[in-house]
Write a protein that holds these residues in place. Structure first.
Motif, PDB file in Angstrom:
ATOM      1  N   ALA A  97       0.824  -1.214   0.000  1.00  0.00           N
ATOM      2  CA  ALA A  97       0.000   0.000   0.000  1.00  0.00           C
ATOM      3  C   ALA A  97       0.850   1.253   0.000  1.00  0.00           C
ATOM      4  CB  ALA A  97      -0.928  -0.003   1.207  1.00  0.00           C
ATOM      5  N   ALA A  98       2.094   1.160   0.437  1.00  0.00           N
ATOM      6  CA  ALA A  98       2.970   2.340   0.491  1.00  0.00           C
ATOM      7  C   ALA A  98       3.198   2.933  -0.880  1.00  0.00           C
ATOM      8  CB  ALA A  98       4.296   1.965   1.143  1.00  0.00           C
ATOM      9  N   ALA A  99       3.148   2.096  -1.917  1.00  0.00           N
ATOM     10  CA  ALA A  99       3.366   2.598  -3.284  1.00  0.00           C
ATOM     11  C   ALA A  99       2.242   3.525  -3.727  1.00  0.00           C
ATOM     12  CB  ALA A  99       3.496   1.424  -4.247  1.00  0.00           C
ATOM     13  N   GLU A 100       1.075   3.412  -3.111  1.00  0.00           N
ATOM     14  CA  GLU A 100      -0.070   4.230  -3.485  1.00  0.00           C
ATOM     15  C   GLU A 100      -0.245   5.441  -2.579  1.00  0.00           C
ATOM     16  OE1 GLU A 100      -3.387   1.607  -3.408  1.00  0.00           O
ATOM     17  OE2 GLU A 100      -2.491   0.153  -4.794  1.00  0.00           O
ATOM     18  N   GLN A 101       0.624   5.570  -1.557  1.00  0.00           N
ATOM     19  CA  GLN A 101       0.525   6.673  -0.619  1.00  0.00           C
ATOM     20  C   GLN A 101       1.468   7.808  -1.028  1.00  0.00           C
ATOM     21  OE1 GLN A 101      -1.720   6.591   1.818  1.00  0.00           O
ATOM     22  NE2 GLN A 101      -2.332   4.510   1.232  1.00  0.00           N
ATOM     23  N   PRO A 102       1.169   9.049  -0.602  1.00  0.00           N
ATOM     24  CA  PRO A 102       2.113  10.141  -0.841  1.00  0.00           C
ATOM     25  C   PRO A 102       3.449   9.811  -0.188  1.00  0.00           C
ATOM     26  CG  PRO A 102      -0.006  10.990  -0.079  1.00  0.00           C
ATOM     27  CD  PRO A 102      -0.052   9.507   0.084  1.00  0.00           C
ATOM     28  N   PRO A 103       4.561  10.211  -0.781  1.00  0.00           N
ATOM     29  CA  PRO A 103       5.874   9.904  -0.195  1.00  0.00           C
ATOM     30  C   PRO A 103       5.976  10.421   1.237  1.00  0.00           C
ATOM     31  CG  PRO A 103       6.107  10.821  -2.401  1.00  0.00           C
ATOM     32  CD  PRO A 103       4.666  10.993  -2.025  1.00  0.00           C
ATOM     33  N   ALA A 104       6.537   9.604   2.105  1.00  0.00           N
ATOM     34  CA  ALA A 104       6.735  10.018   3.494  1.00  0.00           C
ATOM     35  C   ALA A 104       7.877  11.008   3.584  1.00  0.00           C
ATOM     36  CB  ALA A 104       7.044   8.796   4.356  1.00  0.00           C
ATOM     37  N   GLU A 105       7.839  11.831   4.610  1.00  0.00           N
ATOM     38  CA  GLU A 105       8.954  12.735   4.839  1.00  0.00           C
ATOM     39  C   GLU A 105      10.190  11.934   5.239  1.00  0.00           C
ATOM     40  OE1 GLU A 105       8.259  16.268   7.106  1.00  0.00           O
ATOM     41  OE2 GLU A 105       6.087  16.115   6.855  1.00  0.00           O
ATOM     42  N   TYR A 106      11.343  12.488   4.928  1.00  0.00           N
ATOM     43  CA  TYR A 106      12.585  11.771   5.216  1.00  0.00           C
ATOM     44  C   TYR A 106      12.839  11.751   6.714  1.00  0.00           C
ATOM     45  CZ  TYR A 106      17.496  10.549   5.463  1.00  0.00           C
ATOM     46  OH  TYR A 106      18.677   9.963   5.798  1.00  0.00           O
ATOM     47  N   VAL A 107      13.149  10.553   7.218  1.00  0.00           N
ATOM     48  CA  VAL A 107      13.562  10.419   8.620  1.00  0.00           C
ATOM     49  C   VAL A 107      14.873   9.647   8.647  1.00  0.00           C
ATOM     50  CG1 VAL A 107      11.213  10.476   9.552  1.00  0.00           C
ATOM     51  CG2 VAL A 107      12.220   8.285   8.932  1.00  0.00           C
ATOM     52  N   ALA A 108      15.723  10.023   9.575  1.00  0.00           N
ATOM     53  CA  ALA A 108      17.004   9.337   9.722  1.00  0.00           C
ATOM     54  C   ALA A 108      16.805   8.047  10.481  1.00  0.00           C
ATOM     55  CB  ALA A 108      17.992  10.246  10.436  1.00  0.00           C
ATOM     56  N   VAL A 109      17.550   7.015  10.065  1.00  0.00           N
ATOM     57  CA  VAL A 109      17.493   5.694  10.688  1.00  0.00           C
ATOM     58  C   VAL A 109      18.825   5.438  11.381  1.00  0.00           C
ATOM     59  CG1 VAL A 109      17.099   3.232  10.318  1.00  0.00           C
ATOM     60  CG2 VAL A 109      15.925   4.907   8.889  1.00  0.00           C
ATOM     61  N   LEU A 110      18.769   5.296  12.708  1.00  0.00           N
ATOM     62  CA  LEU A 110      19.983   5.125  13.497  1.00  0.00           C
ATOM     63  C   LEU A 110      19.940   3.794  14.258  1.00  0.00           C
ATOM     64  CD1 LEU A 110      20.050   8.703  15.079  1.00  0.00           C
ATOM     65  CD2 LEU A 110      21.269   7.927  13.032  1.00  0.00           C
ATOM     66  N   PRO A 111      21.071   3.132  14.439  1.00  0.00           N
ATOM     67  CA  PRO A 111      21.069   1.892  15.232  1.00  0.00           C
ATOM     68  C   PRO A 111      20.685   2.182  16.670  1.00  0.00           C
ATOM     69  CG  PRO A 111      23.319   2.596  14.778  1.00  0.00           C
ATOM     70  CD  PRO A 111      22.427   3.486  13.957  1.00  0.00           C
ATOM     71  N   ARG A 112      19.934   1.263  17.277  1.00  0.00           N
ATOM     72  CA  ARG A 112      19.485   1.449  18.649  1.00  0.00           C
ATOM     73  C   ARG A 112      20.540   0.862  19.598  1.00  0.00           C
ATOM     74  NH1 ARG A 112      13.495  -0.237  20.508  1.00  0.00           N
ATOM     75  NH2 ARG A 112      14.071  -2.234  19.585  1.00  0.00           N
TER      76      ARG A 112
END
Length: 300
Positions: A285-300
């Motif tokens: 379903a993500a392909a049909e949604q507006p692009p999400a805003e960019y978020v940084a992905v950091l190791p926990r």
């Protein structure tokens, strides 16, 4: 309250089954005849260490080693059994029965033809009688590691019994929850790989670049902005505040276009294919949604 309960005349020591049945007959007022089914359902059931032994807990003593049998009975209603030791003819033996009264009677499980308290309640009744930190830790850990139950029902029963204020119980619960968390993470890994889902980023922190942290998630697919978080809430002290924080985190992530899915340990264990289908649907379903805003992905 502990009482000595008469056993039927016999030669030699009583068997475990005879001791259990004698304790149940005592709790039910002596109405049941030896060998007859016990009833009505829910009126009395084996609990505590005896119940855990019947549930095949390695950390519980054997039934023959127990010096008493705990029996769970309703707190309200007619008196259940005599209150004193009853003299018997010579040659009869006694077993020791301890009545545990409760306002909330769980649904018993039948084991070897006897009504037995479910594991969470039996654990709470066993822990209530033990000041041995190692014994308590061993029993709680085995409950989860051995697949007998999830941590949440155990914590619920311990909370209801007001046992979490005891330091040795609180420490054991922390170990229990950590054990449950590790096992649930393993189930999540198995679901992703076993059901052919794309490989996510595992155990990461999400944050706005140059801005605040949005929170930690257990799995994240950055291209689709889909996150999975294990829902392992428990009714511990402070759980309400923790749930409020969880809700706030989810709302914050969704404001940035991140889809957050919660999975429970029970669903991961009992229906991994169904949970994988939910994740796969969200990824598609993500392909049909507006692009999400960019978020940084950091190791926990």
């Amino acid at each position: 309250m502990t009482h000595d309960v008469p056993l039927p005349p016999r030669t030699g020591l009583p068997t475990s089954d005879e001791r259990l049945r004698a304790a149940l007959r005592y709790a039910q007022g002596g109405a049941e005849q030896p060998g007859a089914p016990f009833g009505p359902p829910g009126r009395a059931m084996i609990t505590g260490l005896a119940a855990l032994a019947l549930h095949c807990f390695a950390a519980a003593p054997s039934l023959l080693d127990l010096d008493r049998i705990d029996v769970l009975v309703p707190e309200l209603g007619e008196p259940l059994g005599p209150g004193t030791r009853v003299p018997l003819p010579s040659g009869c033996a006694y077993t020791s029965a301890h009545l545990v009264r409760t306002r909330i009677v769980p649904e018993p499980e039948e084991i070897t033809g006897l009504p037995v308290a479910p594991v969470p309640r039996a654990l709470a009744d066993a822990v209530a009688q033990s000041a041995d930190a190692e014994e308590v830790r061993g029993l709680l850990t085995e409950a989860v590691r051995g697949g007998h139950c999830e941590p949440q029902p155990v914590v619920r029963e311990l909370t209801r019994a007001r046992l979490l204020g005891l330091p040795h119980v609180a420490d054991a619960v922390e170990s229990l929850l950590a054990e449950g968390r590790a096992l649930t993470e393993g189930l999540l890994y198995a679901m992703v790989f076993g059901q052919g889902l794309p490989d996510p980023c595992w155990n990461v922190e999400l944050r706005v670049p140059g801005g605040p942290h949005l929170g930690a998630v257990d799995a994240y697919w950055p291209d689709q902005a889909v996150a999975v978080e294990i829902d392992a809430r428990s009714p511990r002290a402070g759980a309400e505040a923790a749930w409020d924080a969880c809700t706030h985190k989810r709302e914050s992530l969704e404001q940035f276009g991140v889809t957050v899915l919660h999975v429970t340990p029970e669903k991961l264990r009992e229906a991994p294919a169904q949970q994988a289908a939910v994740v796969r649907t969200a990824l598609m379903a993500a392909a049909e949604q507006p692009p999400a805003e960019y978020v940084a992905v950091l190791p926990r």
